[in-house]
Design an enzyme around this catalytic site. Structure first.
Site, PDB file in Angstrom:
ATOM      1  N   GLU A  39      57.405 -61.917   3.134  1.00  0.00           N
ATOM      2  CA  GLU A  39      56.938 -61.058   4.228  1.00  0.00           C
ATOM      3  C   GLU A  39      55.936 -60.055   3.666  1.00  0.00           C
ATOM      4  O   GLU A  39      56.083 -59.555   2.551  1.00  0.00           O
ATOM      5  CB  GLU A  39      58.137 -60.332   4.825  1.00  0.00           C
ATOM      6  CG  GLU A  39      57.806 -59.335   5.917  1.00  0.00           C
ATOM      7  CD  GLU A  39      59.005 -58.473   6.301  1.00  0.00           C
ATOM      8  OE1 GLU A  39      59.030 -57.990   7.441  1.00  0.00           O
ATOM      9  OE2 GLU A  39      59.904 -58.284   5.447  1.00  0.00           O
ATOM     10  N   LYS A  41      58.311 -62.983  14.010  1.00  0.00           N
ATOM     11  CA  LYS A  41      59.632 -62.355  13.902  1.00  0.00           C
ATOM     12  C   LYS A  41      60.169 -61.999  15.277  1.00  0.00           C
ATOM     13  O   LYS A  41      59.520 -61.306  16.056  1.00  0.00           O
ATOM     14  CB  LYS A  41      59.527 -61.101  13.029  1.00  0.00           C
ATOM     15  CG  LYS A  41      60.856 -60.447  12.685  1.00  0.00           C
ATOM     16  CD  LYS A  41      60.645 -59.285  11.719  1.00  0.00           C
ATOM     17  CE  LYS A  41      61.946 -58.666  11.275  1.00  0.00           C
ATOM     18  NZ  LYS A  41      61.744 -57.545  10.334  1.00  0.00           N
ATOM     19  N   CYS A  97      63.333 -61.107   6.946  1.00  0.00           N
ATOM     20  CA  CYS A  97      63.953 -59.852   6.516  1.00  0.00           C
ATOM     21  C   CYS A  97      65.243 -59.528   7.257  1.00  0.00           C
ATOM     22  O   CYS A  97      66.263 -60.202   7.090  1.00  0.00           O
ATOM     23  CB  CYS A  97      62.931 -58.721   6.648  1.00  0.00           C
ATOM     24  SG  CYS A  97      63.406 -57.217   5.743  1.00  0.00           S
TER      25      CYS A  97
END
Length: 553
Positions: free
Chosen positions: A310, A371, A422
Site C-alpha cells: 500500500e 479499498k 491494511c
C-alpha cells in the site's frame, strides 16, 4: 434473677431517631465518600481484580505473544464479576477494558495522545455491557458457555459500530500460534474467540468450585463452594479443548507458485513520510530492479508475480507521467505482473482512492481493487465541517478516500489473488469475500506506526487468516513488517522494520475451501444470539426473584 427489660419512655424524652419515617436516618446510611472507598457497589477488591485481568490479557497479544494469558485474564475478569448485579458489574468491566485496550493500542500514540486515549476508552466501553451480561449469566447452569458467547457478542458489535467498527485486539488475534489456532479453519475467527473465552470461563469455574481461601469462600453461594468433581471436570474441559485443537488437520500442499514481496522502505518515520512520495516510489522501483537482476529470465526460482505494498506510489500513475514511467520500467525489468499500491484521484474529482493495481510488463496498468473499508478519521473524516474547526491535525486529510464497491479478486499472472488493504485484514467479512482466491494478499503501510505493537499485531491477523481460509498469505508493507505465510499459519519469511527487503519463496496456491469458508458468518451469528439469549434469560430470572422477595417482605 435479673431480667431483660425495655427502658421506659417518658413523655419528655425525644422520639427515637427515624420514628414516623420510612427511610433510615441519614447518619445510618453510608455517605458518598464511604461508597467511593468501597469502589461503588462492586467493591474495590473486585474492581482492582478486573483491572488486573485487563492488564494480564494485554501481553497475550503481539509483540509479546504470551497467548496463555488471554484465557487466564478472561478467567480473572469472570471471577471479579461473578454473582454481581448486572449494573454493578459495568464499571469493573469498563476499567478492565481500559487496562487492556490502552496498552494494546499504544501505537495510536503516534497519531496523538488524545486519539489514543479516546480510542482506548471508547473500545473499553464495549466491555461494560458485556460485563453486565457476564455477571448475570454466572447465575445460570453451564455459565462458562454463556460467558464465552458474550465475548463473541461483544466483538460482533465492536467490529461493526460505529463507522464500520474497530475489530482490532479481538481475543482471537492473541491466539495465532496456540492450540486454539486450528479451530479457525473450522468455525472462523469467532470460534477461536469463543473457545479462548470458554477456556477462561472453565478456569474460573474450577477456581470457584475448588479449594479457596476462607475469606473468598465465605462470600460465595453454597453451590459455588462445593463440588470438587465439578472443578476437576472443568480442568479436564480446558485440556480437552486444547488437545482437540492440536488434532485439527491444516493444509500444507497446493500448486507451487514462486512469489516475491518487495519492501522498499520509507525515508523516515512519522506522518510526514507522504510528503516524500517520490522517494518512497523510487525505493520500491530500485528493489524491483535488484530483484530482476537476481532472477534473470530462465533462472530457477524466478518469481511469477510480485507484490508491492500500500502507498508504494502516492504519485498517481494515471496522471503523473514520471510515476508511470518509473513503475513501467521496474515492471518491464522484472518481466512479470506486479501488484502496485497507489493513491489515485477518483472519477468524481472530489475523492481519492486507495488502489491495488495489476501492472503488466507489456500492457501496463489493468484491473484494480479499491479499498472497501477506509479508516475513519484516518482516510476519511466524519463530521468534517465541525471537526476540522476543532482539531487542526485533521487538515492532513484534505480529501476523503472513496469506498470500493467490489471485493479484491484479481488475476495476477498465474494466480487469482484476493487483495485486502491494511486495516481490512481485521474484518472477517472483507477477507471472506476474497477467500475463493488461490492466494491472499495484504497490502499495508505501517510507517506511521513503526516500532509499535501494531505491525506485529497485523502480521498475527494475517497468520490467522491463512489458517482460517487455508491460503498462503503475502503481506507487503512499505516499511515492515512484510511476511510470507503458509496456509497452516507458519511463517515462511518475515522482514524487519525500516529496512529494504525482498522476499522470494515458492508457496502453495489452493482453491479448496475450509469448513469455515463453507459456514461463513453463521458461527458468529449463532454464538452472538446464544450469548444475548442467555443474558436475557438471566435478567428475567433475576427480576422474578426480586419480585418474589418484595412480595415476601
Amino acid at each position: 434473677m435479673a431480667q431483660d427489660t425495655v427502658p421506659e419512655r417518658h413523655s419528655a424524652d425525644p422520639p427515637p431517631r427515624g420514628a414516623g419515617r420510612d427511610r433510615p436516618d441519614r447518619r445510618d446510611r453510608p455517605g458518598r465518600f464511604a461508597r467511593l472507598r468501597r469502589g461503588g457497589r462492586a467493591g474495590w477488591p473486585r474492581t482492582l481484580t478486573a483491572i488486573a485481568a485487563g492488564l494480564l490479557m494485554w501481553p497475550a497479544f503481539p509483540p509479546y505473544d504470551l497467548w496463555p494469558l488471554a484465557p487466564v485474564g478472561v478467567a480473572l475478569l469472570t471471577i471479579a464479576l461473578h454473582g454481581l448485579p448486572g449494573r454493578a458489574a459495568t464499571w469493573p468491566a469498563f476499567w478492565a477494558g481500559a487496562a487492556f485496550f490502552l496498552p494494546a493500542l499504544s501505537g495510536i500514540v503516534k497519531i496523538g495522545p488524545d486519539a489514543w486515549l479516546l480510542l482506548g476508552l471508547v473500545q473499553a466501553a464495549y466491555f461494560a455491557p458485556m460485563g453486565a451480561g457476564i455477571a448475570l449469566v454466572t447465575r445460570l447452569r453451564g455459565w462458562p458457555v454463556w460467558t464465552a458467547a458474550l465475548w463473541v457478542a461483544q466483538e460482533f458489535v465492536r467490529g461493526r459500530a460505529p463507522f464500520g467498527g474497530f475489530p482490532w485486539a479481538r481475543l482471537v488475534f492473541s491466539q495465532t500460534d496456540a492450540p486454539f489456532t486450528p479451530y479457525a479453519a473450522v468455525g472462523g475467527a469467532p470460534l477461536v474467540t469463543f473457545l479462548t473465552a470458554l477456556t477462561g470461563g472453565l478456569i474460573a469455574y474450577a477456581v470457584l468450585r475448588g479449594p479457596l481461601p476462607r475469606a473468598l469462600a465465605g462470600r460465595l453461594p453454597a453451590v459455588e463452594r462445593r463440588g470438587p468433581r465439578a472443578a476437576a471436570a472443568a480442568v479436564a474441559g480446558v485440556l480437552l479443548v486444547g488437545a482437540v485443537g492440536l488434532l485439527v488437520p491444516l493444509p500444507t500442499e497446493g500448486r507451487p507458485i514462486n512469489v516475491a514481496v518487495v519492501q522498499g522502505n520509507v525515508p523516515r518515520l512519522g506522518l510526514d513520510f507522504n510528503g516524500q512520495r517520490r522517494a518512497v516510489l523510487e525505493n520500491h522501483v530500485r528493489r524491483t530492479h535488484e530483484l530482476a537482476a537476481r532472477y534473470p529470465p530462465g533462472s530457477p526460482g524466478r518469481p511469477e508475480l510480485v507484490i508491492w505494498p500500500e502507498n508504494s506510489s502516492d504519485l498517481d500513475p494515471y496522471t503523473e507521467p514520471e510515476a508511470r514511467e518509473l513503475i513501467d520500467g521496474a515492471v518491464r525489468a522484472v518481466g512479470v505482473p506486479v501488484l502496485v499500491g497507489a493513491v489515485v484521484d477518483a472519477a468524481d474529482g472530489e475523492h481519492v482512492e486507495n488502489r491495488g493495481i495489476v501492472w503488466d510488463p507489456r500492457t501496463g496498468p489493468g484491473d484494480h481493487y479499491v479499498k472497501r473499508h477506509p479508516v475513519p478519521f484516518g482516510e476519511y473524516l466524519p463530521f468534517r465541517s465541525v471537526l476540522t474547526k476543532l482539531i487542526t491535525r485533521f487538515e492532513r486529510i484534505p480529501r476523503d478516500f472513496a469506498k470500493g464497491e467490489r471485493p479484491g479478486m484479481l488475476k495476477l499472472g498465474p494466480a487469482v489473488i484476493g487483495d485486502v488493504i491494511c486495516f481490512e485484514v481485521a474484518y472477517d467479512g472483507v477477507v471472506r469475500d476474497v477467500a475463493d482466491a488461490e492466494l491472499l494478499v495484504v497490502q499495508t503501510n505501517n510507517a506511521t506506526y513503526g516500532r509499535t505493537s501494531l505491525p506485529p499485531q497485523q502480521v498475527a491477523m494475517s497468520r490467522l487468516r491463512a489458517v482460517e481460509h487455508g491460503r498462503s498469505v503475502l503481506v507487503a508493507a512499505t516499511s515492515g513488517i512484510s511476511a510470507i505465510v503458509a496456509p497452516d499459519g507458519r511463517m515462511i519469511d518475515r522482514s524487519a522494520e525500516f529496512v529494504p527487503d525482498v522476499q522470494v519463496a515458492a508457496v502453495p496456491a489452493r482453491t479448496t475451501p475450509t469448513l469455515a469458508d463453507r459456514m461463513g458468518s453463521a458461527p458468529e451469528g449463532a454464538l452472538t444470539l446464544l450469548g444475548l439469549a442467555a443474558a436475557a434469560a438471566a435478567a428475567r430470572t433475576a427480576r422474578t426473584r426480586t419480585a418474589r422477595t418484595s412480595e415476601g417482605a
